[in-house]
Motif scaffolding. Structure first.
Motif, mmCIF file in Angstrom:
data_model
loop_
_atom_site.group_PDB
_atom_site.id
_atom_site.type_symbol
_atom_site.label_atom_id
_atom_site.label_comp_id
_atom_site.label_asym_id
_atom_site.label_seq_id
_atom_site.Cartn_x
_atom_site.Cartn_y
_atom_site.Cartn_z
ATOM 1 N N UNK A 46 0.744 -1.083 -0.067
ATOM 2 C CA UNK A 46 0.118 0.043 -0.160
ATOM 3 C C UNK A 46 0.870 1.490 -0.069
ATOM 4 N N UNK A 47 1.970 1.328 0.837
ATOM 5 C CA UNK A 47 2.656 2.545 0.909
ATOM 6 C C UNK A 47 3.642 2.702 -0.551
ATOM 7 N N UNK A 48 3.823 1.591 -1.274
ATOM 8 C CA UNK A 48 4.693 1.966 -2.360
ATOM 9 C C UNK A 48 3.749 1.713 -3.884
ATOM 10 N N UNK A 49 2.250 2.006 -3.296
ATOM 11 C CA UNK A 49 1.322 1.911 -4.446
ATOM 12 C C UNK A 49 1.589 0.725 -5.587
ATOM 13 N N UNK A 57 0.293 -5.346 -7.988
ATOM 14 C CA UNK A 57 1.317 -5.409 -9.123
ATOM 15 C C UNK A 57 2.385 -6.775 -8.581
ATOM 16 N N UNK A 58 2.046 -7.747 -9.174
ATOM 17 C CA UNK A 58 2.789 -9.023 -8.485
ATOM 18 C C UNK A 58 4.211 -9.199 -9.073
ATOM 19 N N UNK A 59 4.172 -8.609 -10.262
ATOM 20 C CA UNK A 59 5.699 -8.684 -10.973
ATOM 21 C C UNK A 59 6.806 -7.854 -9.978
#
Length: 230
Positions: A46-49, A57-59
């Motif tokens: 969450x903190x890194x969007x 953003x699985x990758x």
């Protein structure tokens, strides 16, 4: 006295962490909150969007997982362990509804679970540990000497969570919390990797109508029984 591994699994908001902490303190064992570890990874996302419209953003997370360091430190005032994410105390943040509503999304990834299971298993090498979560008795410590599976009705669990958050000054509605509880149950039970399920040799504790003292007494009795057999 010989030490054992105690695995406590069950649904969200059943009070697993509270009872596990109290048991560990009474018998002098180390307590590890595995759920806090998944919450910490979720907070990182969450903190890194890394989460948008309920999609992770699985990758990027796969690349970043090695940089996510989770540790526990004892609070000298309370005597209870608190969660640190990359050196920062996040105990309060990881208990928010913001994190609770997304944690099941993150915990479905096999590479996340593999990384955290490896860390969790390292804690149990010397025995004398109480760990709670979703797959402790089935995946992390399948050979644990004592396994407990905790359950309660969704409504009871939602009410407990509502009162807990309200006491902290947070204002989600009961309806939103109940919806979150049911959604987490569905995701936890249907995920492909280590779904929530009761180990065959686990004792079931339905604490829907039990007081805190009653469930603690029940748990202590099961501990004493397990110790007498080992």
């Amino acid at each position: 006295m010989k030490k054992i591994v105690i695995a406590i699994d069950g649904y969200s908001s059943c009070g697993k962490s509270t009872m596990a902490k109290e048991l560990a303190k009474k018998i002098g064992y180390i307590y590890v909150d595995s759920g806090a570890m998944y919450r910490a990874v979720t907070l990182y996302c969450l903190n890194h969007n890394l989460i948008t419209d309920n999609k992770v953003d699985e990758e990027t997370l796969r690349k970043e997982i090695k940089n996510i360091k989770i540790t526990f430190r004892i609070n000298p005032e309370t005597g209870q362990p608190e969660t640190y994410l990359n050196g920062v105390n996040v105990e309060k943040e990881i208990r928010s509804l913001r994190v609770s509503s997304k944690v099941s999304l993150v915990s479905t990834f096999d590479f996340v679970r593999s990384a955290l299971v490896e860390l969790q298993q390292s804690y149990g090498t010397q025995k004398g540990i109480v760990m709670d979560g979703r797959d402790i008795g089935t995946t992390v410590f399948p050979e644990a000497e004592l396994k407990i599976f905790v359950t309660a009705t969704p409504e009871i669990r939602a009410q407990r969570r509502y009162e807990e958050l309200k006491a902290k000054g947070e204002g989600p509605t009961f309806e939103s919390i109940l919806a979150n509880v049911r959604e987490r149950d569905h995701i936890d039970q249907t995920r492909e990797v280590s779904p929530l399920s009761k180990a065959e040799d686990a004792y079931v504790l339905d604490n829907s109508t039990m007081t805190r003292n009653e469930q603690n007494e029940w748990l202590m009795n099961k501990y004493k029984e397990a110790i007498s057999k080992n």
